[in-house]
Design a protein around this motif. Structure first.
Motif, PDB file in Angstrom:
ATOM      1  N   SER A 213       6.440  66.184  20.500  1.00  0.00           N
ATOM      2  CA  SER A 213       6.296  67.629  20.389  1.00  0.00           C
ATOM      3  C   SER A 213       6.055  68.265  21.757  1.00  0.00           C
ATOM      4  N   GLY A 214       5.229  67.609  22.583  1.00  0.00           N
ATOM      5  CA  GLY A 214       4.940  68.140  23.902  1.00  0.00           C
ATOM      6  C   GLY A 214       6.151  68.153  24.815  1.00  0.00           C
ATOM      7  N   THR A 215       7.011  67.145  24.672  1.00  0.00           N
ATOM      8  CA  THR A 215       8.222  67.094  25.486  1.00  0.00           C
ATOM      9  C   THR A 215       9.155  68.241  25.142  1.00  0.00           C
ATOM     10  N   LEU A 216       9.343  68.494  23.852  1.00  0.00           N
ATOM     11  CA  LEU A 216      10.196  69.602  23.441  1.00  0.00           C
ATOM     12  C   LEU A 216       9.607  70.940  23.864  1.00  0.00           C
ATOM     13  N   LYS A 223      12.780  79.990  29.709  1.00  0.00           N
ATOM     14  CA  LYS A 223      13.852  80.938  29.397  1.00  0.00           C
ATOM     15  C   LYS A 223      15.204  80.254  29.232  1.00  0.00           C
ATOM     16  N   TYR A 224      15.234  78.939  29.410  1.00  0.00           N
ATOM     17  CA  TYR A 224      16.487  78.209  29.295  1.00  0.00           C
ATOM     18  C   TYR A 224      16.680  77.601  27.912  1.00  0.00           C
ATOM     19  N   TRP A 225      15.720  77.823  27.027  1.00  0.00           N
ATOM     20  CA  TRP A 225      15.832  77.248  25.696  1.00  0.00           C
ATOM     21  C   TRP A 225      16.807  78.046  24.846  1.00  0.00           C
ATOM     22  N   ARG A 297      22.106  71.712  26.213  1.00  0.00           N
ATOM     23  CA  ARG A 297      23.256  70.910  26.629  1.00  0.00           C
ATOM     24  C   ARG A 297      24.181  71.659  27.580  1.00  0.00           C
ATOM     25  N   GLN A 298      24.087  73.007  27.614  1.00  0.00           N
ATOM     26  CA  GLN A 298      24.926  73.776  28.520  1.00  0.00           C
ATOM     27  C   GLN A 298      24.589  73.488  29.990  1.00  0.00           C
ATOM     28  N   ALA A 341      15.686  73.394  32.223  1.00  0.00           N
ATOM     29  CA  ALA A 341      16.411  73.433  30.952  1.00  0.00           C
ATOM     30  C   ALA A 341      16.361  72.099  30.220  1.00  0.00           C
ATOM     31  N   LEU A 342      15.750  71.082  30.844  1.00  0.00           N
ATOM     32  CA  LEU A 342      15.723  69.740  30.281  1.00  0.00           C
ATOM     33  C   LEU A 342      14.332  69.132  30.417  1.00  0.00           C
TER      34      LEU A 342
END
Length: 348
Positions: A213-216, A223-225, A297-298, A341-342
């Protein structure tokens, strides 16, 4: 294979690609028949693109997460600059306010991924043998390429050198500081010690459930989610960990069959990749720690310089052996669009 005598008229002496505008099926090989004169010494004298509806391409797309889900950027040259935007400021009213965001670029550099095998000329003596041989070895190449390419893009820990380390991988990028993006090393990195640590939610932040959960959260709060573009790429070793995760009463948390688990994580689809394991240099059989990568993934930027293709190379047939080489290659680039973003969870 060398021609030792002039074949009879009507004999197949080689193969050619479909002619443009002729109505022939693109990508299909057509036989060349002997009419008169000496025969060509080439079976197939140029690189032949592997058809996109072939079993080889299907296997590549099935086994490689980056090939299947990465953002494609066509490349007409060996390098290509891709804009990495820091965002755009929006204001209300009647006066335009100049945006102060920092824009820079990432450079995608196409690297060649190569393979060849040597075959005796007797195995290439007829048309069916040529096609069957290329198809069979093409499947072997597809599996090896998929694992190696994913490993190079996702999990290699070494610094990019263009050969043994083709790209700066997601793992390397997230564990390094990048002043251009304002990212600090390991901001979006976490590890989970799987020995002597409970799989269940403990409230102390050390359990598998809390680590996942913490990683996600590291990406979901940026703002990249994007929910539509969210993806998890994980080594298959994580399947066992998800199956063993239990709550305080010992009940499984991720129940297979209820919502695709363990093929989804918190309703985010999981792409399984054998290459998603840490390695110092690119390999098709990494043995390091299992990685779980979550993000948009973008921002997995894949450069497409040339698609998979094959060649029957008869240069070897001119030496002291009767061997012929069949070669496979593809040219790809890769880069991380933005580290924020990752996020990565490493099982140690």
């Amino acid at each position: 294979m060398p021609i030792t005598s002039i074949p009879e008229p009507g004999s197949i002496i080689g193969f050619r690609k479909a002619r443009l505008g002729s109505g022939e099926q693109p990508g299909k090989l057509y036989p060349v028949y002997q009419i008169a004169g000496a025969a060509s010494t080439d079976i197939i004298d140029s690189w032949i693109p592997i058809e996109w509806d072939s079993d080889v391409i299907t296997r590549v797309m099935m086994d490689s997460a980056v090939e299947r889900y990465g953002r494609a950027h066509p490349m007409r040259t060996a390098t290509k600059r891709v804009l990495r935007s820091g965002g755009l400021t929006v204001s209300a009213g009647t006066t335009y306010t100049p945006d102060a965001s920092t824009n820079d670029y990432i450079t995608l550099t196409a690297r060649r991924f190569l393979a060849q095998f040597v075959v005796d000329e007797d195995d290439l003596a007829d048309a069916d043998s040529i096609i069957d041989t290329i198809k069979t070895k093409g499947m072997d190449w597809a599996v090896s390429y998929a694992d190696s390419f994913d490993n190079a893009c996702l999990a290699v820990s070494g610094a990019e050198n263009g050969t043994t380390v083709p790209f700066t991988s997601v793992y390397k990028a997230l564990r390094s500081t990048n002043a251009a993006t304002g990212y600090n090393a390991d901001d979006n990195y976490a590890s989970w010690v799987s020995t002597n640590v409970s799989f269940a939610a403990s409230g102390g932040g050390t359990s598998l459930y809390e680590k996942l959960s913490g990683t996600l959260k590291k990406v979901e709060t940026s703002k990249y989610w994007s929910l539509a573009d969210s993806l998890v790429i994980a080594a298959p070793g994580w399947r066992d960990a998800l199956r063993l995760a239990t709550d305080a009463q010992g009940r499984p948390i991720f129940i297979q069959g209820t919502s695709g688990t363990p093929d989804t994580l918190f309703n985010v689809p999981i792409a399984w990749s054998r290459g998603c394991k840490v390695a110092g240099t690119m390999t098709g059989a990494p043995t390091g720690n299992d990685l779980l990568i979550f993000g948009n993934r973008q921002f997995l930027k894949r450069g497409d310089r040339s698609n998979p293709e094959s060649l029957v190379d008869q240069a070897r047939a001119q030496d002291s052996t009767d061997d012929t080489a069949v070669k496979f290659r593809v040219r790809r680039g890769f880069g991380v669009g933005h580290e924020k973003a990752l996020a990565i969870l490493e099982r140690v």
